[in-house]
Design an enzyme around this catalytic site. Structure first.
Site, PDB file in Angstrom:
ATOM      1  N   GLN B  30      43.994   8.125  26.702  1.00  0.00           N
ATOM      2  CA  GLN B  30      43.555   7.105  27.645  1.00  0.00           C
ATOM      3  C   GLN B  30      42.862   7.767  28.820  1.00  0.00           C
ATOM      4  OE1 GLN B  30      47.309   4.089  26.719  1.00  0.00           O
ATOM      5  NE2 GLN B  30      47.206   5.077  28.723  1.00  0.00           N
ATOM      6  N   GLY B  31      41.763   7.150  29.249  1.00  0.00           N
ATOM      7  CA  GLY B  31      41.082   7.625  30.449  1.00  0.00           C
ATOM      8  C   GLY B  31      40.933   6.457  31.409  1.00  0.00           C
ATOM      9  N   TYR B  32      41.134   6.725  32.691  1.00  0.00           N
ATOM     10  CA  TYR B  32      41.134   5.664  33.696  1.00  0.00           C
ATOM     11  C   TYR B  32      39.915   5.753  34.601  1.00  0.00           C
ATOM     12  CZ  TYR B  32      45.849   4.678  32.242  1.00  0.00           C
ATOM     13  OH  TYR B  32      46.926   4.319  31.490  1.00  0.00           O
ATOM     14  N   PHE B  33      39.330   4.599  34.881  1.00  0.00           N
ATOM     15  CA  PHE B  33      38.233   4.540  35.845  1.00  0.00           C
ATOM     16  C   PHE B  33      38.815   4.593  37.256  1.00  0.00           C
ATOM     17  CE2 PHE B  33      36.604   2.389  32.063  1.00  0.00           C
ATOM     18  CZ  PHE B  33      35.426   3.090  31.871  1.00  0.00           C
ATOM     19  N   ALA B  85      40.991  11.337  35.310  1.00  0.00           N
ATOM     20  CA  ALA B  85      42.310  10.745  35.086  1.00  0.00           C
ATOM     21  C   ALA B  85      42.519  10.413  33.617  1.00  0.00           C
ATOM     22  CB  ALA B  85      42.458   9.479  35.942  1.00  0.00           C
TER      23      ALA B  85
END
Lengths: 163, 163
Positions: B30-33, B85
């Site tokens: 998962q990657g977060y903006f 992130a």
């Protein structure tokens, strides 16, 4: 045309072109999620009866743009999260010299602002474009006219007259 | 079950349950903006061979969650925007007492952290849930264990031992 990479030029509109009301148009509302950086924009949009989430990254002439169609119920669920930054406008599609000029007439707190966007499939074509006389000052890449920035502000950028 | 509204409880895992490796599992990244507020999370996720963009709003026991499936090419285009992130984990689905416990074994910089999530379709059912003995301290609603928060930090929350 590669929709992932957007090459476009943007202008202020000096005067509405003759017959502008005859062109196809759609009502657009956009709400922006609060981002920690101006380099990424994430918005939800209703255009006519369609709904989208759009993610833009990068700046200037070329930028990543991913537009994902979503259902109306998803749009309605997400809309409240964008309370702080919204925009409303009517978009007219005006054919010109083999291109389509998208003319946006802003509403609400941004009433009075009219802009035109033209997308190109290559940088050379974008440079070769000669604007019709009803377009005014070029504002390509000017952050104060980015919808995400306008949406966070009440009212118009300073000095949009005299364009 | 209304997927829009998430009711869940979350626990630290004291010890892996016997036979845990036999349960169905999938690899998740998962990657977060980068958001301006902790109240909204927007992430891209690869789970096995599927890809999603997920938007979460609100906090605590109940929160809005909209998960939209996207193509792998969209995922690849968006992933670089989440550079700051990210999280990586393997999720095991463990049936227990009519529920499914999702046990996440974190990897990379978060190695050593193991959590368990259980979703419920009503608040009374969430309250009635009796955790099996291999679950430790309850961390429902604890921000320091939210994946969006972990993703921004190197390493583990303080004192995950002694759970």
């Amino acid at each position: 045309m590669n929709k992932d990479l957007e090459i476009e030029r943007k202008f202020l509109v000096k005067g509405l072109p003759s017959g502008w009301k005859r062109h196809a148009s759609s009502q657009i509302v956009q709400g922006y999620f609060p981002m920690a950086t101006g380099e990424i924009e994430i918005r939800v949009r209703r255009r006519g009866s369609q709904h989208f989430i759009t993610i833009k990254g990068g700046q200037g002439h070329k930028r990543l743009e991913e537009e994902i169609e979503i259902s109306e119920s998803r749009f309605r669920a997400l809309w409240p999260l964008t309370r702080a930054a919204r925009i409303s406008k009517r978009r007219y599609k005006i054919p010109f010299d083999g291109h389509t000029i998208e003319m946006d007439i802003y509403q609400g707190t941004h009433r009075g602002l009219v802009t035109a966007d033209i997308e190109f499939d290559s940088v050379p074509k974008s440079r070769a474009f000669e604007a019709p006389e009803w377009l005014g000052r070029e504002i390509t890449g000017r952050r104060e006219y980015a919808n995400a920035v306008l949406a966070r502000r009440q009212g118009l950028p300073r000095k949009i007259k005299g364009s």
